[in-house]
Design a protein around this motif. Sequence first.
Motif, PDB file in Angstrom:
ATOM      1  N   CYS A 222       0.840  -1.206   0.000  1.00  0.00           N
ATOM      2  CA  CYS A 222       0.000   0.000   0.000  1.00  0.00           C
ATOM      3  C   CYS A 222       0.869   1.247   0.000  1.00  0.00           C
ATOM      4  O   CYS A 222       1.821   1.360   0.775  1.00  0.00           O
ATOM      5  CB  CYS A 222      -0.898  -0.007   1.237  1.00  0.00           C
ATOM      6  SG  CYS A 222      -1.849   1.517   1.429  1.00  0.00           S
ATOM      7  N   CYS A 224      -1.135   4.313  -0.606  1.00  0.00           N
ATOM      8  CA  CYS A 224      -2.143   5.361  -0.424  1.00  0.00           C
ATOM      9  C   CYS A 224      -2.360   5.639   1.059  1.00  0.00           C
ATOM     10  O   CYS A 224      -2.968   6.647   1.426  1.00  0.00           O
ATOM     11  CB  CYS A 224      -3.464   4.967  -1.090  1.00  0.00           C
ATOM     12  SG  CYS A 224      -4.395   3.683  -0.218  1.00  0.00           S
ATOM     13  N   CYS A 233      -1.551  -3.911   0.030  1.00  0.00           N
ATOM     14  CA  CYS A 233      -2.676  -3.204  -0.583  1.00  0.00           C
ATOM     15  C   CYS A 233      -3.932  -4.064  -0.446  1.00  0.00           C
ATOM     16  O   CYS A 233      -3.868  -5.283  -0.585  1.00  0.00           O
ATOM     17  CB  CYS A 233      -2.335  -2.978  -2.050  1.00  0.00           C
ATOM     18  SG  CYS A 233      -3.718  -2.440  -3.077  1.00  0.00           S
ATOM     19  N   GLY A 235      -6.859  -2.725  -2.104  1.00  0.00           N
ATOM     20  CA  GLY A 235      -7.724  -2.179  -3.149  1.00  0.00           C
ATOM     21  C   GLY A 235      -8.383  -0.867  -2.784  1.00  0.00           C
ATOM     22  O   GLY A 235      -9.064  -0.256  -3.620  1.00  0.00           O
ATOM     23  N   THR A 236      -8.169  -0.377  -1.559  1.00  0.00           N
ATOM     24  CA  THR A 236      -8.837   0.865  -1.129  1.00  0.00           C
ATOM     25  C   THR A 236      -8.389   2.078  -1.951  1.00  0.00           C
ATOM     26  O   THR A 236      -9.112   3.072  -2.031  1.00  0.00           O
ATOM     27  CB  THR A 236      -8.571   1.101   0.379  1.00  0.00           C
ATOM     28  OG1 THR A 236      -9.004  -0.048   1.094  1.00  0.00           O
ATOM     29  CG2 THR A 236      -9.309   2.319   0.915  1.00  0.00           C
ATOM     30  N   HIS A 237      -7.217   1.992  -2.593  1.00  0.00           N
ATOM     31  CA  HIS A 237      -6.749   3.128  -3.414  1.00  0.00           C
ATOM     32  C   HIS A 237      -7.779   3.512  -4.474  1.00  0.00           C
ATOM     33  O   HIS A 237      -7.811   4.649  -4.919  1.00  0.00           O
ATOM     34  CB  HIS A 237      -5.409   2.797  -4.085  1.00  0.00           C
ATOM     35  CG  HIS A 237      -5.448   1.563  -4.929  1.00  0.00           C
ATOM     36  ND1 HIS A 237      -5.193   0.306  -4.434  1.00  0.00           N
ATOM     37  CD2 HIS A 237      -5.756   1.387  -6.240  1.00  0.00           C
ATOM     38  CE1 HIS A 237      -5.321  -0.592  -5.394  1.00  0.00           C
ATOM     39  NE2 HIS A 237      -5.676   0.038  -6.508  1.00  0.00           N
TER      40      HIS A 237
HETATM   41  S1  FES Z   1      -2.375   1.387  -2.511  1.00  0.00           S
HETATM   42 FE1  FES Z   1      -3.345   1.637  -0.565  1.00  0.00          FE
HETATM   43  S2  FES Z   1      -4.938   0.166  -0.644  1.00  0.00           S
HETATM   44 FE2  FES Z   1      -3.971  -0.092  -2.554  1.00  0.00          FE
END
Ligand code: FES
Length: 249
Positions: A222, A224, A233, A235-237
């Motif tokens: 992740c 984000c 990650c 998938g929240t991005h």
């Molecule tokens: S980059 Fe932060 S949830 Fe995918």
Amino acid sequence: MIKNKKGYVADQAAGKAEEKRSGKILISNNGPYIVSGGLPLAKEYIVTDDDGISTEWKKGESYPEQDTYALCRCGGSKSKPYCDGTHVNESFDGTETATKKKYMARAERIEGPGFTLTDVQDLCAVARFCHQAGGIWRLTAESDDPNDKKVAARIAGQCSSGRLVIWDNETGKPIEPEFEPSVSLTEDQEKECSGPLWVKGGVPIESENGTKYEVRNRVTLCRCGQSENKPYCDGTHISCHFNDGDPEL
Ligand code: FES
């Protein structure tokens, strides 16, 4: 060497790759990823077809070589992809919530006549390559065509997070792409957002307390700051519309 009930070699752990050079990623406490060992850094874009299904990865700009660099993990840096210290001002909570249990200890197995798929759903980074060919699950369950095995292996190899792995039923081994140890900054133009770091080629990832995650050929970290399965990650991005300032988004 441990074998599971199907005789698969568990310590090959779904594409687990041997460490090929001294590169590694250290997850700092509520701070950036410290990347060392001269790991190459580049952009990588998801290419989609007319139906919006992801079909290929396209390489983008490469960043200047550096032995060590700090990549933003909170999502707030004004110098992305690098850290600018914003995590301190924003009191970023980077608590690692992901399990360190091995992939094969958690994987669901879908056994098909020609090949087998393993799946750890909570690693999904929503890159959507698995929707090709009517879906990799259907392909696995229904096909004994050797060509479909190649298609399924290609699709699984495009799965940046390593959620999906295709296994050869005859050898019991994972069918994995060869990757040089490297880090890609993924971009998802279809969803109009930036995605996670795609860490390829068996790069060791270590928490600040010295504990290690399983070394794998494909993982997504992740960047984000919003994942609930940090450092991975989830998938929240996409829902938080993470944007690293890429001009092609
Ligand atoms: S980059 Fe932060 S949830 Fe995918």
